[in-house]
Scaffold this motif. Sequence first.
Motif, mmCIF file in Angstrom:
data_model
loop_
_atom_site.group_PDB
_atom_site.id
_atom_site.type_symbol
_atom_site.label_atom_id
_atom_site.label_comp_id
_atom_site.label_asym_id
_atom_site.label_seq_id
_atom_site.Cartn_x
_atom_site.Cartn_y
_atom_site.Cartn_z
ATOM 1 N N LEU A 14 -70.175 4.724 -59.085
ATOM 2 C CA LEU A 14 -69.090 4.057 -59.922
ATOM 3 C C LEU A 14 -69.744 3.488 -61.185
ATOM 4 O O LEU A 14 -70.482 2.630 -60.997
ATOM 5 N N VAL A 15 -69.159 4.196 -62.479
ATOM 6 C CA VAL A 15 -69.826 3.656 -63.698
ATOM 7 C C VAL A 15 -68.591 2.943 -64.383
ATOM 8 O O VAL A 15 -67.718 3.550 -65.035
ATOM 9 N N ASP A 16 -68.908 1.633 -64.458
ATOM 10 C CA ASP A 16 -67.846 0.758 -65.112
ATOM 11 C C ASP A 16 -68.352 -0.528 -65.599
ATOM 12 O O ASP A 16 -69.127 -1.334 -64.719
ATOM 13 N N ASP A 17 -68.160 -1.057 -66.756
ATOM 14 C CA ASP A 17 -68.780 -2.190 -67.270
ATOM 15 C C ASP A 17 -67.868 -3.413 -66.821
ATOM 16 O O ASP A 17 -68.461 -4.509 -67.132
ATOM 17 N N THR A 18 -66.754 -3.151 -66.479
ATOM 18 C CA THR A 18 -65.650 -4.360 -66.229
ATOM 19 C C THR A 18 -65.633 -4.798 -64.576
ATOM 20 O O THR A 18 -65.520 -3.928 -64.001
ATOM 21 N N ALA A 19 -66.368 -5.756 -64.517
ATOM 22 C CA ALA A 19 -66.831 -6.207 -63.205
ATOM 23 C C ALA A 19 -65.215 -6.287 -62.134
ATOM 24 O O ALA A 19 -65.516 -5.704 -61.061
ATOM 25 N N VAL A 20 -64.265 -6.532 -62.724
ATOM 26 C CA VAL A 20 -62.962 -6.671 -61.760
ATOM 27 C C VAL A 20 -62.624 -5.167 -61.590
ATOM 28 O O VAL A 20 -62.270 -4.830 -60.537
ATOM 29 N N ASP A 21 -62.658 -4.216 -62.558
ATOM 30 C CA ASP A 21 -62.026 -2.868 -62.429
ATOM 31 C C ASP A 21 -63.185 -2.222 -61.172
ATOM 32 O O ASP A 21 -63.058 -1.543 -60.308
ATOM 33 N N ALA A 22 -64.507 -2.419 -61.445
ATOM 34 C CA ALA A 22 -65.552 -2.084 -60.677
ATOM 35 C C ALA A 22 -65.278 -2.598 -59.030
ATOM 36 O O ALA A 22 -65.462 -1.847 -58.097
ATOM 37 N N LEU A 23 -64.869 -3.672 -58.993
ATOM 38 C CA LEU A 23 -64.831 -4.260 -57.843
ATOM 39 C C LEU A 23 -63.609 -3.843 -56.992
ATOM 40 O O LEU A 23 -63.447 -3.494 -55.819
ATOM 41 N N ILE A 24 -62.590 -3.693 -57.817
ATOM 42 C CA ILE A 24 -61.187 -2.887 -57.227
ATOM 43 C C ILE A 24 -61.488 -1.716 -56.845
ATOM 44 O O ILE A 24 -60.961 -1.155 -55.585
ATOM 45 N N LEU A 25 -62.150 -0.961 -57.511
ATOM 46 C CA LEU A 25 -62.332 0.624 -57.132
ATOM 47 C C LEU A 25 -63.273 0.741 -56.111
ATOM 48 O O LEU A 25 -63.185 1.575 -55.295
ATOM 49 N N SER A 26 -64.487 -0.265 -56.175
ATOM 50 C CA SER A 26 -65.216 0.002 -55.035
ATOM 51 C C SER A 26 -64.807 -0.475 -53.671
ATOM 52 O O SER A 26 -64.919 0.270 -52.669
ATOM 53 N N THR A 27 -63.758 -1.327 -53.756
ATOM 54 C CA THR A 27 -62.978 -1.707 -52.510
ATOM 55 C C THR A 27 -62.181 -0.724 -52.027
ATOM 56 O O THR A 27 -62.232 -0.290 -50.812
ATOM 57 N N LYS A 28 -61.442 0.275 -52.974
ATOM 58 C CA LYS A 28 -60.817 1.443 -52.619
ATOM 59 C C LYS A 28 -61.706 2.542 -52.070
ATOM 60 O O LYS A 28 -61.070 2.988 -51.237
ATOM 61 N N LEU A 29 -62.836 2.430 -52.472
ATOM 62 C CA LEU A 29 -63.678 3.452 -52.110
ATOM 63 C C LEU A 29 -64.004 3.113 -50.611
ATOM 64 O O LEU A 29 -64.424 4.185 -49.769
ATOM 65 N N ARG A 30 -64.405 2.139 -50.265
ATOM 66 C CA ARG A 30 -64.735 1.463 -49.043
ATOM 67 C C ARG A 30 -63.703 1.852 -47.938
ATOM 68 O O ARG A 30 -64.210 2.069 -46.744
ATOM 69 N N LYS A 31 -62.531 1.835 -48.356
ATOM 70 C CA LYS A 31 -61.351 2.460 -47.540
ATOM 71 C C LYS A 31 -61.731 3.689 -46.875
ATOM 72 O O LYS A 31 -61.293 4.161 -45.888
ATOM 73 N N PHE A 32 -62.497 4.387 -47.924
ATOM 74 C CA PHE A 32 -62.715 6.034 -47.553
ATOM 75 C C PHE A 32 -64.060 6.121 -46.621
ATOM 76 O O PHE A 32 -64.844 7.039 -46.933
ATOM 77 N N HIS A 33 -64.870 5.065 -46.576
ATOM 78 C CA HIS A 33 -66.120 4.884 -46.035
ATOM 79 C C HIS A 33 -67.131 5.529 -46.784
ATOM 80 O O HIS A 33 -68.039 6.182 -46.515
ATOM 81 N N CYS A 34 -67.139 5.323 -48.389
ATOM 82 C CA CYS A 34 -67.959 5.881 -49.201
ATOM 83 C C CYS A 34 -69.204 5.017 -49.178
ATOM 84 O O CYS A 34 -69.016 3.882 -49.302
ATOM 85 N N GLU A 35 -70.283 5.646 -49.448
ATOM 86 C CA GLU A 35 -71.323 5.002 -49.834
ATOM 87 C C GLU A 35 -71.457 4.703 -51.319
ATOM 88 O O GLU A 35 -71.653 5.770 -51.934
ATOM 89 N N THR A 36 -71.247 3.593 -51.696
ATOM 90 C CA THR A 36 -70.808 3.361 -53.429
ATOM 91 C C THR A 36 -72.017 2.397 -54.071
ATOM 92 O O THR A 36 -72.418 1.682 -53.673
ATOM 93 N N THR A 37 -72.457 3.060 -55.262
ATOM 94 C CA THR A 37 -73.608 2.561 -56.185
ATOM 95 C C THR A 37 -72.761 2.128 -57.273
ATOM 96 O O THR A 37 -72.103 3.026 -57.580
ATOM 97 N N VAL A 38 -72.988 1.138 -57.986
ATOM 98 C CA VAL A 38 -72.243 0.703 -59.214
ATOM 99 C C VAL A 38 -73.184 0.725 -60.140
ATOM 100 O O VAL A 38 -74.126 -0.008 -60.186
ATOM 101 N N ALA A 39 -72.847 1.552 -61.566
ATOM 102 C CA ALA A 39 -73.747 1.184 -62.760
ATOM 103 C C ALA A 39 -72.848 0.444 -63.924
ATOM 104 O O ALA A 39 -71.617 0.961 -63.712
ATOM 105 N N LYS A 40 -73.300 -0.335 -64.567
ATOM 106 C CA LYS A 40 -72.295 -0.948 -65.506
ATOM 107 C C LYS A 40 -72.445 -0.233 -66.801
ATOM 108 O O LYS A 40 -71.655 -0.599 -67.964
ATOM 109 N N THR A 41 -73.436 0.732 -67.054
ATOM 110 C CA THR A 41 -73.325 1.497 -68.378
ATOM 111 C C THR A 41 -73.633 2.909 -68.065
ATOM 112 O O THR A 41 -74.246 3.157 -67.068
ATOM 113 N N GLY A 42 -73.437 3.727 -68.873
ATOM 114 C CA GLY A 42 -73.830 5.248 -68.862
ATOM 115 C C GLY A 42 -75.307 5.451 -68.661
ATOM 116 O O GLY A 42 -75.884 6.332 -67.993
ATOM 117 N N LYS A 43 -76.008 4.511 -69.492
ATOM 118 C CA LYS A 43 -77.428 4.407 -69.514
ATOM 119 C C LYS A 43 -77.999 4.113 -68.001
ATOM 120 O O LYS A 43 -78.746 4.965 -67.417
#
Length: 133
Positions: A14-43
């Motif tokens: 999950l690549v998103d610099d907005t903490a709230v958006d990243a938290l919401i989407l990672s929570t949704k991914l967790r519902k599907f038992h995804c192993e999620t890594t978060v990056a804050k920038t494209g770099k």
Amino acid sequence: MASNAQGSPVKALLVDDTAVDALILSTKLRKFHCETTVAKTGKEALDLFHEGKKFDIVLCDKDMPIMNGLEAVEKIRAMGEIDVKIVGLSADYDATEVFMSAGADAFVPKPMKLDVLSAIIQEVINKKNNTMV
């Protein structure tokens, strides 16, 4: 449950610099038992690929500092990462064309609805199951 027949979870970046958006989407991914890594920038996302990390799906925001999502998608594809499903995300509803021309497989406007994410994750699981022998 987002895992293939052998039980390995879907690996999502999950690549998103907005903490709230990243938290919401990672929570949704967790519902599907995804192993999620978060990056804050494209770099940061690109660095993970350079480190040899592998993902089944990348969910990438468009507007971020340092390296935007479009540039990150282009560079990930240029590295030869063609098997990973890349989904562009943006509050800009007109970003479909720019994401597709950058190399993304799909575009979804923010906020991503759970049923849309479910269909995308199921597609990734089906692909994993069909390529595993």
